[in-house]
Every structure is written in C-alpha cells, then in structure tokens.
Design an enzyme around this catalytic site. Structure first.
Site, PDB file in Angstrom:
ATOM      1  N   ASN A  41       0.809  -1.168  -0.057  1.00 59.63           N
ATOM      2  CA  ASN A  41       0.056  -0.087   0.042  1.00 59.63           C
ATOM      3  C   ASN A  41       0.734   1.210   0.003  1.00 59.63           C
ATOM      4  O   ASN A  41       0.786   2.114   0.875  1.00 59.63           O
ATOM      5  CB  ASN A  41      -1.004   0.078   1.243  1.00 59.63           C
ATOM      6  N   ASP A  64      -0.057  -6.322  11.914  1.00 66.73           N
ATOM      7  CA  ASP A  64      -0.643  -5.789  10.824  1.00 66.73           C
ATOM      8  C   ASP A  64      -0.550  -4.360  11.184  1.00 66.73           C
ATOM      9  O   ASP A  64      -1.520  -3.336  10.886  1.00 66.73           O
ATOM     10  CB  ASP A  64      -2.219  -6.221  10.713  1.00 66.73           C
ATOM     11  N   GLY A  94      -6.782   0.612  10.491  1.00 70.24           N
ATOM     12  CA  GLY A  94      -5.388   0.489  10.778  1.00 70.24           C
ATOM     13  C   GLY A  94      -4.818   0.899  12.219  1.00 70.24           C
ATOM     14  O   GLY A  94      -5.554   1.796  12.748  1.00 70.24           O
TER      15      GLY A  94
END
Length: 418
Positions: free
Chosen positions: A97, A307, A326
C-alpha cells in the site's frame, strides 16, 4: 565488533541442548563463535548483561505497512525499520500500500535499495495485479526475480474468481506465494465494523462473518482445483478457522495469519467510537477470539502479525464512518502475545514462518551468523505516545499493560539494544 551476551535464557526449541538453558554467547564480527555456560570476555568486547535476559532467533512479522514511497509523512522505511527493531523484529514482510504501488520489478528494487544497511531486514511483497486494481496480473515473475517474496493486493479482495485461478496456476512455474484477502465485497457492502449486537446498538453498518467465510470457501475451492501456494491474511472469524483447518486436512497448500488485535479485543471496544479500534477485518466477538486463539495453538493459523499500519492524525481524528482502517503494533506485539500465551509459545509464534516466504531461518549455533532478539519475559511494560518510536500514533495498545519487554536485536553485524 565483538559482543558477549552473558547469562541469557535461550529459547530455541529446535536445539534441545540449549533450549530453556542459561548460556553465554560470544559473537565476533557477526558470527557466533562460542556458546558455553560461562565465557570470560576478551579485550574490546561489548558485554550485554541484564536482569532476566532471554534470547531467541530474530522475530518475523508477516504484515507490515510503512508509507514510503509516497506517504513518507506516515512512516519512512528507515524509521519504520527502526520501530521494528525496537519491537524485536529482525525481519518484516512489507505490504503493497505505497505510492506508486509496487507492481513492477523496478519498484521492488527501489524499496529493497531504501532498506539497505538497516539492522532489520525488509522483504517486500509485490502487487498481485497492476496498480492493485484487481483487473490484470502484474509482472509476477520479474518481481520475484527482483526480490518480492509473495504477491498481494493489500486489503483488496480478488473478486474475479478466474483471475485468482490464473494467478495460482501461473505462480506454480516459479514457486510463488499468492495472497487473497478474505472479504466478499458484495456481502460486506458498506459495513465498517463487525455485524452483531454491538454494531446494531451503535448504529454502525456491519460486516458479517459470512463475508469473510464465503470468500475463503471460494478461494479454497479454487486452490483445490489449481494447486499452488495460497496465503489468506488476517482471518478474524471462527468459521474461517474451521474452513482452513478442513483444507489443511485435505492437504491443500494454504497458510493464514491473524492480526494480534483480533486475539485480544472484541467489538465491545467500539462503544466509545474511538477510531483507533477501527481495523479491517474488524474486531469480532468473544466466540471468534476464542476460536482464533485455539487456531494459533493447534497450528491451523500459521502466523500472528501486528498488521502494523501507521496513519496520519487526519485519517484517524475524524468521524468514525470516515476514519481509515488500521493500527500500529510493532512495539507492543511481544508483550501482548506473552500475556495471551506462555513465553515459549509467544516466542515460537514470533520466530517462525520464514520458510513460507523462501527465507532462511537463522539458528543459534556456533559458526552461524548472529540473528537474535533479546528480551525480558516477565517485567510489566507500557508503550505510550511519548515512548513510541513510530512516526504515527494510531496505536490501540498505548497504555495497555504488557508482560515482558524487548531489549533489542542483533542482526546484520549490527547491535540495537536498550
């Protein structure tokens, strides 16, 4: 540089001669030269001696995002790797990303070049499709030759079943790992949190467990047809664990991971509308958390990942519906895992997984290159906004009581230690 590690409890289940025993370890110019009960330091040797010092092979995180290239204000590669080192990680798998999205060999080469000479190793994923638009396959073979360790369209499901089929078939020619993010977008709709009693009470649109499980079932059917290597990142439901367990019993080459926050928190954390708890996949129910923890213990779930996703304050300090998904977590992961599991299990979780990505697993053995994580497995510890190394401060674990603290790492002939 000569380094002598004194009186360290060794966590290395692959070597019963030293596992859970207290040893001195001498390192010269990055090579382990001696392991013994007691070693007398030579001149010009840096001695590392700490109360309750423990050591293992270096840790790996299989899902990490930074920002560079394109979003350096979130996190540069250099500072991100510094943050990873503080969390005890000698190796990280970098997500796709960025801007530009790494779908060519030149972008992979750029990312690897930016990570040169760092203490923590960066292993990039390449995008599965051009610009991660999930339409046309990217240059998979060329990217693998440039250093990509797998192929993923970060947090974007491959809705085209035929595209996933072709990717799995093609990737077998060069033994590549294909990712498929587990979410059926039609079922998920405009949902942003787990669908259930909490989402109903808060008036937030939900993502049902069915959205994850339907996609996984489809992917596993395709894998059974094509063969190949499939990785399902960050599963979050009890049904997902069951589906993957059944696929492994069939002998399918599938692996999966779970995000650390899905092992700790449930969707009840959303009751204050704190956007730091907005993640994808979402926090689920107690039943799901129990199944996920059990899946890690019995090996159905292969990896636990932070993550890690650093975000600007402008992306989080907004209305819940508009906030980005996130949380960061590199600096908190050991303390959380060490609270959920025993230390031996926590270290095993953090140490394993390199083979899936074609990486060499280090060994604590005389004559081998030193790749160590040093830690205390018992002291209560906190990570705060003030002590965090990460540029971004969107961490749901700030002020969480953590059991154990990382002292630092030794890797690439470098030392980073408190």
């Amino acid at each position: 540089m000569n380094i002598l590690i004194k009186s360290a409890k060794v966590y290395n289940s692959n070597n019963k001669d030293i596992h859970l025993k207290t040893k001195d370890i001498l390192i010269k110019d990055g090579i382990i030269t001696k392991i013994a009960d007691a070693i007398t330091p030579e001149k010009e040797t840096k001695v590392i001696s700490k109360k309750n010092l423990c050591i293992s092979i270096g840790w790996l995180d299989t899902s990490v995002s930074f920002g560079e290239p394109g979003f350096e204000e979130r996190e540069t590669i250099a500072n991100g790797l510094k943050t990873a080192a503080k969390g005890g990680f000698t190796d990280i798998i970098l997500n796709t990303n960025t801007n530009p999205i790494p779908y060519t060999s030149s972008t992979i080469a750029f990312i690897k070049d930016k990570a040169k000479e760092q203490i923590t190793n960066l292993h990039p994923l390449g995008a599965l499709t051009v610009n991660s638009e999930t339409v046309d396959l990217a240059e998979l073979y060329d990217m693998k030759n440039a250093g990509a360790v797998g192929f993923s369209d970060y947090k974007k499901p491959t809705s085209n079943s035929n595209l996933l089929k072709i990717a799995l078939q093609y990737a077998q020619n060069f033994n590549a790992l294909i990712y498929s993010f587990p979410m059926d977008t039609k079922i998920a709709g405009k949902g942003i949190v787990n669908e259930g009693a909490v989402s109903t009470g808060l008036g937030l649109k939900g993502i049902p467990a069915l959205a994850e499980e339907l996609q996984i079932a489809r992917d596993l059917f395709i894998l059974e047809y094509t063969g190949g290597k499939l990785h399902i990142p960050t599963v979050s439901t009890a049904g997902a664990v069951k589906l993957i367990a059944e696929a492994k019993k069939k002998g399918l080459d599938v692996s999966c991971s779970v995000a650390i926050h899905n092992l700790l928190y449930t969707d009840e954390k959303l009751e204050d509308f704190d956007t730091v708890y907005k993640v994808l996949p979402p926090l689920r129910t107690k039943k799901d958390v129990t199944a996920l923890v059990k899946g890690v213990k019995n090996g159905t779930i292969d990896f636990v990942t932070t993550d890690h996703a650093p975000l600007d304050i402008e992306q989080k300090k907004v209305e819940f519906d508009n906030a980005a998904y996130g949380t960061t977590g590199l600096e908190s992961s050991f303390g959380i895992l060490n609270s959920i599991f025993d230390t031996e299990t926590a270290v095993e979780i953090l140490s394993k997984g390199r083979e899936r990505y074609g990486l060499q697993t280090p060994e604590i053995k005389e004559g081998n290159t030193a790749c160590f994580t040093l830690f205390d497995n018992d002291t209560l510890h906190y990570v705060t906004k003030q002590t965090s190394t990460s540029t971004a401060k969107n961490c749901m674990f700030f002020e969480e009581k953590l059991k154990g603290q990382v002292f630092g790492i030794i890797n690439n002939t470098k030392l980073d230690i408190l």
